[in-house]
Write a protein that holds these residues in place. Structure first.
Motif, PDB file in Angstrom:
ATOM      1  N   ILE A  39    -105.083  78.784   6.081  1.00  0.00           N
ATOM      2  CA  ILE A  39    -105.893  77.692   5.539  1.00  0.00           C
ATOM      3  C   ILE A  39    -106.272  76.814   6.723  1.00  0.00           C
ATOM      4  O   ILE A  39    -105.413  76.133   7.291  1.00  0.00           O
ATOM      5  N   ASP A 153    -108.699  80.513  -3.651  1.00  0.00           N
ATOM      6  CA  ASP A 153    -109.575  79.337  -3.549  1.00  0.00           C
ATOM      7  C   ASP A 153    -109.383  78.628  -2.211  1.00  0.00           C
ATOM      8  O   ASP A 153    -109.295  77.393  -2.137  1.00  0.00           O
ATOM      9  N   ILE A 154    -109.329  79.411  -1.139  1.00  0.00           N
ATOM     10  CA  ILE A 154    -109.080  78.852   0.189  1.00  0.00           C
ATOM     11  C   ILE A 154    -110.335  78.179   0.731  1.00  0.00           C
ATOM     12  O   ILE A 154    -111.424  78.756   0.723  1.00  0.00           O
ATOM     13  N   THR A 155    -110.184  76.944   1.185  1.00  0.00           N
ATOM     14  CA  THR A 155    -111.232  76.226   1.893  1.00  0.00           C
ATOM     15  C   THR A 155    -110.694  75.860   3.276  1.00  0.00           C
ATOM     16  O   THR A 155    -109.583  76.254   3.640  1.00  0.00           O
ATOM     17  N   THR A 156    -111.457  75.076   4.026  1.00  0.00           N
ATOM     18  CA  THR A 156    -110.991  74.655   5.341  1.00  0.00           C
ATOM     19  C   THR A 156    -109.738  73.802   5.248  1.00  0.00           C
ATOM     20  O   THR A 156    -108.894  73.816   6.142  1.00  0.00           O
ATOM     21  N   ASN A 157    -109.598  73.064   4.132  1.00  0.00           N
ATOM     22  CA  ASN A 157    -108.507  72.093   4.026  1.00  0.00           C
ATOM     23  C   ASN A 157    -107.557  72.337   2.846  1.00  0.00           C
ATOM     24  O   ASN A 157    -106.666  71.516   2.629  1.00  0.00           O
ATOM     25  N   SER A 158    -107.738  73.408   2.104  1.00  0.00           N
ATOM     26  CA  SER A 158    -106.877  73.577   0.927  1.00  0.00           C
ATOM     27  C   SER A 158    -106.826  75.033   0.476  1.00  0.00           C
ATOM     28  O   SER A 158    -107.655  75.861   0.856  1.00  0.00           O
ATOM     29  N   GLY A 159    -105.843  75.302  -0.348  1.00  0.00           N
ATOM     30  CA  GLY A 159    -105.694  76.598  -0.992  1.00  0.00           C
ATOM     31  C   GLY A 159    -104.748  76.430  -2.164  1.00  0.00           C
ATOM     32  O   GLY A 159    -104.078  75.395  -2.288  1.00  0.00           O
ATOM     33  N   THR A 178    -106.758  69.806   8.405  1.00  0.00           N
ATOM     34  CA  THR A 178    -107.192  70.775   9.401  1.00  0.00           C
ATOM     35  C   THR A 178    -107.737  70.111  10.665  1.00  0.00           C
ATOM     36  O   THR A 178    -107.438  70.551  11.783  1.00  0.00           O
TER      37      THR A 178
END
Length: 291
Positions: A39, A153-159, A178
């Motif tokens: 992540i 649902d992984i994003t740059t700042n969450s999962g 991040t």
């Protein structure tokens, strides 16, 4: 003779048995799974035993309500964070934790991260070693024969960490800072970089340009890179940085310089030529629009 050799034969049999156990890999009823997801710049690693339902009633029976569950099979499940993360606003320092679940009842579960390590299931589990206990409600889910962990649902700042087995799914949001972690890594890299390594500073500047943030820091770093070795790439980065600050006249001058320097290294410049030359046209238009 028989009395002398009997202990020796027994010893050899034991050694052979131990060696066979070491070399022979047999199928496991609940095989281990070792997964790593990233992540942003944070690696999340999960190590667990994956039991099957096998026509058994899981919730409230195989996994009793009101008892701490190993959240897998055999060895206790572990989860490792390479950087600090947040779960339900709780800050979790980087490190390895044992993951347990306490199914209170069918609608209320508790996620436990324990500081204890290396346990076999819940044997030796001590609640005093819990780092956090967080309440969650499991979701009804499509049937899943083999217990499965994943991060979705992984994003740059969450999962979102998923524990899915039988007809239930536990979903745990994981948040990471991040940009903060990336800046820490950049500064660590710069602190040990060679005094002549202009590329480390250039990469750091490129990251800040992509984030459109910390322009003054980026300007210091790009000047440092150019001071070490002036070339078309770091001059181009400085041009982009100034254009990002709407300083188009200065950016155009540097753009022209980057094109000139690029002719000295045509092989590497070729990949950037269209972008640099197109930017010159765009910045001329924006310069007059700003004026």
């Amino acid at each position: 003779m028989r009395v002398f050799f009997a202990p020796l034969i027994s010893l050899l049999l034991l050694c052979c048995s131990a060696q066979a156990q070491t070399l022979l890999k047999l199928p496991q009823a609940s095989p281990r799974a070792h997964l790593t997801y990233t992540i942003g710049v944070t690696d999340v690693t999960i190590n667990y035993g994956a039991p099957g339902v096998k026509n058994r009633e899981v919730w409230g029976k195989l996994v009793p309500y009101g008892q701490v569950w190993r959240a897998g099979a055999n060895e206790a499940t572990s989860i490792k964070f390479s950087t600090e993360v947040r779960i339900s606003q709780e800050t979790i320092p980087a490190g390895t934790y044992t993951l347990y679940v306490l199914p209170v009842d069918s609608a209320n579960w508790t996620l436990i991260l324990s500081k204890q390590k290396g346990l076999w299931g819940t044997d030796g589990y001590d609640p005093k070693e819990d780092f956090i206990r967080l309440p969650f409600s499991p979701q009804t889910a499509p049937f899943q024969e083999t217990l499965e962990y994943s991060i979705k649902d992984i994003t740059t700042n969450s999962g979102r960490l998923h524990l899915h087995w039988a007809n239930k799914k536990l979903v745990v949001p994981i948040l990471v800072e991040t940009h903060k972690q990336t800046m820490n890594q950049i500064k660590d890299s710069l602190s040990i970089a060679s005094p002549t390594d202009w590329t480390v500073y250039a990469l750091a500047v490129n990251y800040l340009i992509l984030q459109n943030t910390d322009h003054e820091q980026a300007l210091q770093w790009v000047n440092k890179s150019i001071e070490m070795e002036e070339n078309f790439y770091n001059v181009w980065l400085k041009a982009k940085l100034l254009a990002q600050k709407n300083e188009y006249m200065e950016a155009l001058e540097l753009n022209k310089k980057a094109q000139k320097l690029g002719k000295k290294s045509k092989d590497t410049y070729h990949a950037y030529a269209d972008e640099i030359e197109d930017a010159a046209i765009l910045w001329r238009e924006k310069r007059f629009a700003v004026n």
